[in-house]
Design an enzyme around this catalytic site. Structure first.
Site, PDB file in Angstrom:
ATOM      1  N   ASP A  29       2.969   7.745  26.180  1.00  0.00           N
ATOM      2  CA  ASP A  29       3.928   7.752  25.079  1.00  0.00           C
ATOM      3  C   ASP A  29       3.389   8.222  23.963  1.00  0.00           C
ATOM      4  O   ASP A  29       2.571   7.265  23.433  1.00  0.00           O
ATOM      5  CB  ASP A  29       5.004   6.585  25.327  1.00  0.00           C
ATOM      6  CG  ASP A  29       5.842   6.693  23.844  1.00  0.00           C
ATOM      7  OD1 ASP A  29       6.320   7.721  23.889  1.00  0.00           O
ATOM      8  OD2 ASP A  29       6.024   5.762  23.290  1.00  0.00           O
TER       9      ASP A  29
ATOM     10  N   TYR B  11       4.525   8.306  15.421  1.00  0.00           N
ATOM     11  CA  TYR B  11       3.635   7.032  15.473  1.00  0.00           C
ATOM     12  C   TYR B  11       2.486   7.092  14.370  1.00  0.00           C
ATOM     13  O   TYR B  11       1.609   8.161  14.808  1.00  0.00           O
ATOM     14  CB  TYR B  11       3.105   7.046  17.005  1.00  0.00           C
ATOM     15  CG  TYR B  11       4.088   6.630  17.875  1.00  0.00           C
ATOM     16  CD1 TYR B  11       5.450   6.191  17.428  1.00  0.00           C
ATOM     17  CD2 TYR B  11       3.808   6.655  19.180  1.00  0.00           C
ATOM     18  CE1 TYR B  11       6.337   5.895  18.503  1.00  0.00           C
ATOM     19  CE2 TYR B  11       4.602   6.319  20.254  1.00  0.00           C
ATOM     20  CZ  TYR B  11       6.076   5.858  19.677  1.00  0.00           C
ATOM     21  OH  TYR B  11       6.941   5.722  20.598  1.00  0.00           O
TER      22      TYR B  11
END
Length: 99
Positions: free
Chosen positions: A50, A55
């Protein structure tokens, strides 16, 4: 644990490992730590990591992408943002591939 008992991801036809490696912390960790996490996951047959443009400001994608590039594997990607238009998605997908 062997992760190569692949499952089909929705209607996509993609065959993925049953456990996903979360990529949120990549980008904050150094290369040695990242390698220490990625090596055993891939060695056990994992193929589903992922990552997302949000992020660590894209650094997670950069770290995972650099590792996978060395190992000739396909980088992951996911878009999360304020817009949902196809052009916004395409722009973010292209940015993810660059990272």
């Amino acid at each position: 644990m062997q992760l190569n008992s692949f499952r089909t991801l929705g209607r996509s036809g993609l065959r993925v490992s049953p456990i996903t490696l979360g990529g949120l912390a990549f980008g904050d960790a150094d290369d040695q730590t990242s390698t220490a996490l990625l090596d055993p996951y891939l060695a056990a047959g994992g193929n589903f990591i992922d990552a997302a443009n949000v992020y660590n400001g894209g650094r997670s994608e950069e770290t995972i992408g650099a590792y996978l590039d060395k190992h000739r594997a396909c980088p992951p990607g996911r878009y999360q943002g304020p817009g949902t238009s196809m052009s916004e998605f395409q722009l973010e997908a292209a940015g993810g591939l660059e990272r």
